[in-house]
Scaffold this motif. Structure first.
Motif, PDB file in Angstrom:
ATOM      1  N   THR A   3      67.430  93.533  -3.169  1.00 41.51           N
ATOM      2  CA  THR A   3      66.980  92.426  -2.333  1.00 41.51           C
ATOM      3  C   THR A   3      68.134  91.989  -1.449  1.00 41.51           C
ATOM      4  OG1 THR A   3      65.479  91.683  -4.058  1.00 41.51           O
ATOM      5  CG2 THR A   3      66.031  90.100  -2.330  1.00 41.51           C
ATOM      6  N   VAL A   4      67.870  91.868  -0.190  1.00 37.04           N
ATOM      7  CA  VAL A   4      68.883  91.421   0.758  1.00 37.04           C
ATOM      8  C   VAL A   4      68.545  90.008   1.173  1.00 37.04           C
ATOM      9  CG1 VAL A   4      69.951  91.823   3.005  1.00 37.04           C
ATOM     10  CG2 VAL A   4      69.241  93.774   1.586  1.00 37.04           C
ATOM     11  N   ALA A   5      69.491  89.112   0.961  1.00 38.05           N
ATOM     12  CA  ALA A   5      69.287  87.727   1.382  1.00 38.05           C
ATOM     13  C   ALA A   5      69.776  87.558   2.816  1.00 38.05           C
ATOM     14  CB  ALA A   5      70.057  86.786   0.454  1.00 38.05           C
ATOM     15  N   LEU A   6      68.914  87.041   3.648  1.00 42.61           N
ATOM     16  CA  LEU A   6      69.311  86.784   5.023  1.00 42.61           C
ATOM     17  C   LEU A   6      70.275  85.611   5.077  1.00 42.61           C
ATOM     18  CD1 LEU A   6      65.863  87.133   6.795  1.00 42.61           C
ATOM     19  CD2 LEU A   6      67.722  88.792   6.733  1.00 42.61           C
ATOM     20  N   PRO A   7      71.260  85.686   5.952  1.00 40.15           N
ATOM     21  CA  PRO A   7      72.174  84.549   6.076  1.00 40.15           C
ATOM     22  C   PRO A   7      71.422  83.329   6.595  1.00 40.15           C
ATOM     23  CG  PRO A   7      72.556  86.142   7.826  1.00 40.15           C
ATOM     24  CD  PRO A   7      71.540  86.746   6.901  1.00 40.15           C
ATOM     25  N   ASN A   8      72.019  82.185   6.409  1.00 45.36           N
ATOM     26  CA  ASN A   8      71.407  80.935   6.842  1.00 45.36           C
ATOM     27  C   ASN A   8      71.553  80.799   8.355  1.00 45.36           C
ATOM     28  OD1 ASN A   8      70.211  78.447   6.905  1.00 45.36           O
ATOM     29  ND2 ASN A   8      71.998  77.361   6.184  1.00 45.36           N
ATOM     30  N   THR A   9      70.705  81.515   9.082  1.00 51.64           N
ATOM     31  CA  THR A   9      70.742  81.454  10.543  1.00 51.64           C
ATOM     32  C   THR A   9      69.435  80.870  11.060  1.00 51.64           C
ATOM     33  OG1 THR A   9      69.850  83.679  10.783  1.00 51.64           O
ATOM     34  CG2 THR A   9      72.252  83.467  10.719  1.00 51.64           C
ATOM     35  N   TRP A  10      69.539  80.201  12.167  1.00 55.96           N
ATOM     36  CA  TRP A  10      68.373  79.644  12.835  1.00 55.96           C
ATOM     37  C   TRP A  10      68.740  79.323  14.272  1.00 55.96           C
ATOM     38  CZ3 TRP A  10      70.048  74.921  14.327  1.00 55.96           C
ATOM     39  CH2 TRP A  10      70.935  74.233  13.487  1.00 55.96           C
ATOM     40  N   VAL A  11      67.722  79.142  15.099  1.00 60.51           N
ATOM     41  CA  VAL A  11      67.929  78.827  16.514  1.00 60.51           C
ATOM     42  C   VAL A  11      66.881  77.802  16.941  1.00 60.51           C
ATOM     43  CG1 VAL A  11      67.877  79.719  18.875  1.00 60.51           C
ATOM     44  CG2 VAL A  11      68.813  81.134  17.037  1.00 60.51           C
ATOM     45  N   TYR A  12      67.327  76.816  17.682  1.00 55.75           N
ATOM     46  CA  TYR A  12      66.428  75.878  18.345  1.00 55.75           C
ATOM     47  C   TYR A  12      66.750  75.918  19.831  1.00 55.75           C
ATOM     48  CZ  TYR A  12      65.223  73.745  13.880  1.00 55.75           C
ATOM     49  OH  TYR A  12      64.764  73.530  12.617  1.00 55.75           O
ATOM     50  N   ALA A  13      65.728  75.941  20.661  1.00 57.59           N
ATOM     51  CA  ALA A  13      65.905  75.919  22.106  1.00 57.59           C
ATOM     52  C   ALA A  13      65.037  74.811  22.685  1.00 57.59           C
ATOM     53  CB  ALA A  13      65.529  77.264  22.717  1.00 57.59           C
ATOM     54  N   LEU A  14      65.578  74.116  23.644  1.00 55.96           N
ATOM     55  CA  LEU A  14      64.879  72.984  24.240  1.00 55.96           C
ATOM     56  C   LEU A  14      65.114  72.998  25.739  1.00 55.96           C
ATOM     57  CD1 LEU A  14      63.393  70.233  23.807  1.00 55.96           C
ATOM     58  CD2 LEU A  14      65.673  69.204  23.578  1.00 55.96           C
ATOM     59  N   ARG A  15      64.055  72.944  26.500  1.00 55.99           N
ATOM     60  CA  ARG A  15      64.140  72.853  27.957  1.00 55.99           C
ATOM     61  C   ARG A  15      64.143  71.366  28.315  1.00 55.99           C
ATOM     62  NH1 ARG A  15      64.963  76.334  32.355  1.00 55.99           N
ATOM     63  NH2 ARG A  15      63.558  75.787  34.013  1.00 55.99           N
ATOM     64  N   LEU A  16      65.090  70.969  29.138  1.00 59.85           N
ATOM     65  CA  LEU A  16      65.248  69.556  29.498  1.00 59.85           C
ATOM     66  C   LEU A  16      65.004  69.369  30.994  1.00 59.85           C
ATOM     67  CD1 LEU A  16      68.552  69.110  27.509  1.00 59.85           C
ATOM     68  CD2 LEU A  16      66.376  68.007  26.945  1.00 59.85           C
ATOM     69  N   LYS A  62      70.711  69.306  40.267  1.00 55.46           N
ATOM     70  CA  LYS A  62      69.437  68.711  40.673  1.00 55.46           C
ATOM     71  C   LYS A  62      68.260  69.341  39.926  1.00 55.46           C
ATOM     72  CE  LYS A  62      70.931  67.188  45.186  1.00 55.46           C
ATOM     73  NZ  LYS A  62      71.566  66.046  44.646  1.00 55.46           N
ATOM     74  N   GLY A  63      68.542  70.290  39.059  1.00 55.71           N
ATOM     75  CA  GLY A  63      67.457  71.005  38.389  1.00 55.71           C
ATOM     76  C   GLY A  63      67.419  70.753  36.897  1.00 55.71           C
ATOM     77  N   PRO A  64      66.592  71.498  36.207  1.00 52.21           N
ATOM     78  CA  PRO A  64      66.452  71.359  34.766  1.00 52.21           C
ATOM     79  C   PRO A  64      67.669  71.925  34.036  1.00 52.21           C
ATOM     80  CG  PRO A  64      65.190  73.235  35.514  1.00 52.21           C
ATOM     81  CD  PRO A  64      65.730  72.563  36.745  1.00 52.21           C
ATOM     82  N   ALA A  65      67.689  71.733  32.743  1.00 56.19           N
ATOM     83  CA  ALA A  65      68.738  72.266  31.875  1.00 56.19           C
ATOM     84  C   ALA A  65      68.075  72.780  30.609  1.00 56.19           C
ATOM     85  CB  ALA A  65      69.760  71.177  31.545  1.00 56.19           C
ATOM     86  N   SER A  66      68.827  73.522  29.837  1.00 56.34           N
ATOM     87  CA  SER A  66      68.352  73.991  28.541  1.00 56.34           C
ATOM     88  C   SER A  66      69.434  73.784  27.504  1.00 56.34           C
ATOM     89  CB  SER A  66      67.989  75.478  28.586  1.00 56.34           C
ATOM     90  OG  SER A  66      66.848  75.678  29.370  1.00 56.34           O
ATOM     91  N   LEU A  67      69.003  73.477  26.304  1.00 54.28           N
ATOM     92  CA  LEU A  67      69.884  73.296  25.154  1.00 54.28           C
ATOM     93  C   LEU A  67      69.510  74.333  24.118  1.00 54.28           C
ATOM     94  CD1 LEU A  67      71.858  71.605  23.341  1.00 54.28           C
ATOM     95  CD2 LEU A  67      69.839  70.253  22.706  1.00 54.28           C
ATOM     96  N   ARG A  68      70.500  74.964  23.517  1.00 53.36           N
ATOM     97  CA  ARG A  68      70.247  75.945  22.462  1.00 53.36           C
ATOM     98  C   ARG A  68      71.220  75.697  21.323  1.00 53.36           C
ATOM     99  NH1 ARG A  68      67.696  81.068  22.675  1.00 53.36           N
ATOM    100  NH2 ARG A  68      68.386  82.438  21.015  1.00 53.36           N
TER     101      ARG A  68
END
Length: 149
Positions: A3-16, A62-68
């Protein structure tokens, strides 16, 4: 069976959107994600630095942004902020051993990016490739905390 345990990784992305409330939304998102993943030790620093970068996107573009937000699995957290302006400000445009001086005490602004070099373990930035019409696609600024950096 292995059994291989995946590392504690995650991603959140948000368009602002280009909105003065974007920094507040980014702070709330950071707080919820880090609390939800038990990364309380980074909360104050990540919330502060994210707020500074997102505020700069509102003030200087003057435009949008993104957060990750990306948990890299080895105790590090990377925060990236994209915006549509191609200029990469110091300290992101400099080598990590080059220091940006603090803003004068009577200045109304200019402290946010200095905070990045004080509290982040590493940081960087790069311009994004031109689109097919020859226009720049902006830039990505990032910083990392954790992992003994």
């Amino acid at each position: 069976m292995v059994t291989v345990a995946l590392p504690n990784t995650w991603v959140y992305a948000l368009r602002l959107p280009h909105d003065p409330r974007a920094a507040r939304v980014a702070r709330m998102t950071v707080r919820a994600a880090l609390q939800g993943h038990g990364m309380h030790e980074f909360l104050d620093v990540v919330e502060l630095l994210t707020s500074e970068l997102v505020t700069n996107t509102y003030r200087h573009t003057k435009g949008p942004a993104s957060l990750r937000l990306t948990a890299l699995g080895d105790g590090r957290l990377r925060v990236g902020v994209w915006d549509s302006h191609p200029r990469i400000p110091a300290p992101f445009s400099k080598r990590p051993d080059d220091r940006v001086p603090p803003a004068p005490a009577d200045a109304d602004n200019g402290r946010g990016l200095h905070l990045v070099q004080q509290y982040a373990d590493s940081w960087g930035g790069w311009p994004l490739a031109d689109d097919l019409r020859g226009r720049g696609a902006g830039k990505l600024l990032w910083f990392e905390v954790g992992g003994g950096g």
